[in-house]
Scaffold this active site. Structure first.
Site, PDB file in Angstrom:
ATOM      1  N   GLN A  52       5.546 -13.721 -35.144  1.00 33.00           N
ATOM      2  CA  GLN A  52       5.789 -13.401 -33.730  1.00 33.00           C
ATOM      3  C   GLN A  52       4.984 -14.347 -32.830  1.00 33.00           C
ATOM      4  OE1 GLN A  52       6.343  -9.315 -31.963  1.00 33.00           O
ATOM      5  NE2 GLN A  52       4.176  -9.484 -31.589  1.00 33.00           N
ATOM      6  N   GLN A  82      14.821  -5.126 -30.064  1.00 35.89           N
ATOM      7  CA  GLN A  82      14.221  -5.808 -31.218  1.00 35.89           C
ATOM      8  C   GLN A  82      14.334  -4.999 -32.509  1.00 35.89           C
ATOM      9  OE1 GLN A  82      10.118  -5.852 -29.342  1.00 35.89           O
ATOM     10  NE2 GLN A  82       9.446  -5.533 -31.438  1.00 35.89           N
ATOM     11  N   MET A 130       3.940  -1.680 -27.997  1.00 41.57           N
ATOM     12  CA  MET A 130       4.982  -0.641 -28.046  1.00 41.57           C
ATOM     13  C   MET A 130       4.313   0.739 -28.115  1.00 41.57           C
ATOM     14  SD  MET A 130       8.185  -2.281 -30.025  1.00 41.57           S
ATOM     15  CE  MET A 130       7.616  -2.041 -31.699  1.00 41.57           C
ATOM     16  N   HIS A 172      -4.825  -2.876 -31.201  1.00 41.80           N
ATOM     17  CA  HIS A 172      -4.444  -3.049 -29.795  1.00 41.80           C
ATOM     18  C   HIS A 172      -5.684  -3.099 -28.911  1.00 41.80           C
ATOM     19  CE1 HIS A 172      -0.695  -0.898 -31.302  1.00 41.80           C
ATOM     20  NE2 HIS A 172      -0.222  -2.025 -30.823  1.00 41.80           N
TER      21      HIS A 172
END
Ligand code: PAF
Length: 285
Positions: free
Chosen positions: A154, A61, A30, A37
């Protein structure tokens, strides 16, 4: 590095890569990129011929009272980092591109795995994640998709729906990246004031304590959860959302730890909700 903004652009890019026999790696994000990341990108670089990073703050979400509009957006800075990291393409669509008027199809993982941990606190969150990740994997024609272990639930959800829906994409989990203080890297850390950032170290400290106790022979789930809770309560700025321990990856309740387990916490430091976790009795997926 190509910047792809439309569905047509990413589909053309992926088709070309596929036709030349390349293995495509997808790193869904995101944005507001940090070392965590970049570690996903590094794993993808090593395992794939082509790396696509998506930067999309996915509206579906977020709950109505969550930080969708406030979520940090810094596309230019993100692109600089990704260029340096050797990424081939960035997919950065608008919400309208992903969810045009009349959009009405969602992916719902309807099992206990979405009803525990963050699923209780954030109803609809995993439906939003499953929907966007399904779309991204299809658009990128990804052979492999990379996710951080910090979002352990997740990972379980993504593994479950890709298996259930026979999506031919391997899900690769990458270890949590921490600051030297122990604080797990997160885009939300940037909301913390210096005092709060210091206080936030209590999350990893409390998990460390529990892990040490587990290694010393304490395999009792209630006792380990209590240890974490008591440690977190020492920090006046910390407000506990949950301290939970489940089997991993099954996410089933357990009393005496006899198989790999996930000790996971969600804690508010001021207005910032942070999560962290540790696996006891085995390696993460
Ligand atoms: O982990 C995240 O940043 C998001 O949940 C993801 C996987 C990019 C889906 O929007």
């Amino acid at each position: 590095m190509e910047i792809l903004r439309t569905l047509e652009q990413i589909q053309t890019f992926s088709k070309k890569s596929k036709e030349s026999g390349k293995i495509i790696g997808l790193v869904p994000t995101m944005g507001a990129l940090h070392e965590g990341h970049l570690s996903l990108v590094e794993y993808a670089r090593r395992q794939c011929d082509v790396v696509i990073v998506s930067i999309f703050v996915n509206p579906v979400q977020f709950g109505p009272n969550e930080d969708y509009t406030m979520y940090p957006r810094c596309f230019a800075q993100d692109c600089e980092k990704l260029q340096l990291a050797g990424v081939d393409a960035v997919f950065h669509p608008t919400a309208q591109e992903m969810y045009p008027n009349g959009y009405c199809t969602y992916v719902m993982v309807d099992g206990e795995i979405t009803h525990t941990l963050c699923g209780t606190q954030r109803p609809g969150h995993f439906r939003g994640v499953a929907t966007v990740v399904t779309k991204l994997i299809h658009l990128a024609q990804a052979d492999k998709a990379f996710f951080g272990q910090k979002d352990a639930q997740q990972v379980v959800v993504v593994r479950t729906f890709t298996k259930d829906l026979n999506i031919p994409c391997s899900i690769i989990t990458v270890p949590i990246v921490r600051e030297t203080s122990g604080l797990a890297r997160s885009s939300r850390n940037r909301y913390l004031s210096p005092v709060e950032r210091k206080a936030a170290c209590i999350l990893s400290q409390s998990l460390r304590q529990a892990k040490d106790a587990y290694i010393r022979g304490n395999h009792n789930a209630d006792s380990l959860k209590q240890l974490v809770t008591q440690h977190l309560q020492k920090e006046p700025l910390a407000l506990i959302d949950y301290v939970s321990l489940y089997t991993y990856p099954g996410l089933e309740p357990i009393q005496i730890i006899s198989e790999p387990c996930l000790l996971a916490i969600a804690v508010r430091i001021g207005t910032v909700r942070l999560i962290d976790n540790v696996i006891l009795g085995g390696d993460p997926l």
